[in-house]
Scaffold this motif. Structure first.
Motif, PDB file in Angstrom:
ATOM      1  N   TRP A 251      25.657  30.045  62.878  1.00 21.35           N
ATOM      2  CA  TRP A 251      27.059  29.854  62.508  1.00 21.35           C
ATOM      3  C   TRP A 251      27.797  29.246  63.687  1.00 21.35           C
ATOM      4  O   TRP A 251      27.594  29.720  64.808  1.00 21.35           O
ATOM      5  CB  TRP A 251      27.710  31.185  62.098  1.00 21.35           C
ATOM      6  CG  TRP A 251      29.020  30.929  61.412  1.00 21.35           C
ATOM      7  CD1 TRP A 251      30.263  30.976  61.965  1.00 21.35           C
ATOM      8  CD2 TRP A 251      29.205  30.546  60.046  1.00 21.35           C
ATOM      9  NE1 TRP A 251      31.205  30.655  61.027  1.00 21.35           N
ATOM     10  CE2 TRP A 251      30.577  30.385  59.841  1.00 21.35           C
ATOM     11  CE3 TRP A 251      28.327  30.329  58.972  1.00 21.35           C
ATOM     12  CZ2 TRP A 251      31.127  30.011  58.617  1.00 21.35           C
ATOM     13  CZ3 TRP A 251      28.872  29.951  57.763  1.00 21.35           C
ATOM     14  CH2 TRP A 251      30.245  29.795  57.581  1.00 21.35           C
ATOM     15  N   PRO A 252      28.588  28.191  63.552  1.00 20.33           N
ATOM     16  CA  PRO A 252      28.882  27.512  62.302  1.00 20.33           C
ATOM     17  C   PRO A 252      27.694  26.689  61.812  1.00 20.33           C
ATOM     18  O   PRO A 252      26.857  26.261  62.620  1.00 20.33           O
ATOM     19  CB  PRO A 252      30.064  26.609  62.648  1.00 20.33           C
ATOM     20  CG  PRO A 252      29.913  26.341  64.111  1.00 20.33           C
ATOM     21  CD  PRO A 252      29.310  27.580  64.699  1.00 20.33           C
ATOM     22  N   PRO A 253      27.647  26.447  60.490  1.00 23.56           N
ATOM     23  CA  PRO A 253      26.571  25.629  59.935  1.00 23.56           C
ATOM     24  C   PRO A 253      26.748  24.169  60.364  1.00 23.56           C
ATOM     25  O   PRO A 253      27.850  23.765  60.713  1.00 23.56           O
ATOM     26  CB  PRO A 253      26.736  25.782  58.422  1.00 23.56           C
ATOM     27  CG  PRO A 253      28.158  26.151  58.227  1.00 23.56           C
ATOM     28  CD  PRO A 253      28.599  26.884  59.463  1.00 23.56           C
ATOM     29  N   GLY A 254      25.693  23.400  60.304  1.00 28.62           N
ATOM     30  CA  GLY A 254      25.752  22.001  60.742  1.00 28.62           C
ATOM     31  C   GLY A 254      26.493  21.127  59.758  1.00 28.62           C
ATOM     32  O   GLY A 254      26.767  21.497  58.655  1.00 28.62           O
TER      33      GLY A 254
END
Ligand code: 5GP
Length: 114
Positions: free
Chosen positions: A111-114
């Motif tokens: 997290w955060p996602p890409g």
């Protein structure tokens, strides 16, 4: 518009199905991004999240969450945790325009996602 997922629903092309009900189909992602990666889809054609109306589709959404919890339990990832994702539109990274809920687990998610 029909997508490849309609062909999976109609059993015209194969998929590794892990759950099926009157309203829902769930099958393993062909290109998994985690040790467990299952796609949970409604059998009716709804292209994307923005086509959903919470009041109209509340039962369907509930069925999708119930299916996700059941599959997570069956696959032994419910205790350690998992991620549920709807990608929506270009910026959301959606490639197949048939609503689908990604169930991802079996590893620690970033997290955060890409
Ligand atoms: P999206 O990027 O639209 O949120 O996710 C679509 C997902 O469907 C991708 O993770 C992709 O690997 C998966 N997928 C695309 N075509 C097929 C297929 O024919 N069979 C299966 N099992 N998964 C597919």
């Amino acid at each position: 518009m029909a997508t490849i997922f309609s062909k999976i629903i109609n059993k015209e092309i194969p998929a590794d199905i892990v759950f099926e009900s009157e309203t829902i189909l769930a099958f393993k992602d062909i290109n998994p991004k985690a040790p467990v990666h299952v796609l949970i889809i409604p059998k009716i054609e709804i292209p994307k999240v923005t086509d959903l109306k919470a009041s109209e589709h509340s039962l369907l959404l509930g069925d999708m969450i119930d299916a996700a919890n059941k599959i997570a339990n069956d696959m032994g990832i419910a205790e350690e945790g998992f991620r549920l994702v709807f990608n929506c539109g270009d910026n959301g990274g959606q490639e197949v325009y048939h609503l689908h809920l990604h169930l991802l687990g079996g590893r620690k998610m970033n997290w955060p996602p890409g």
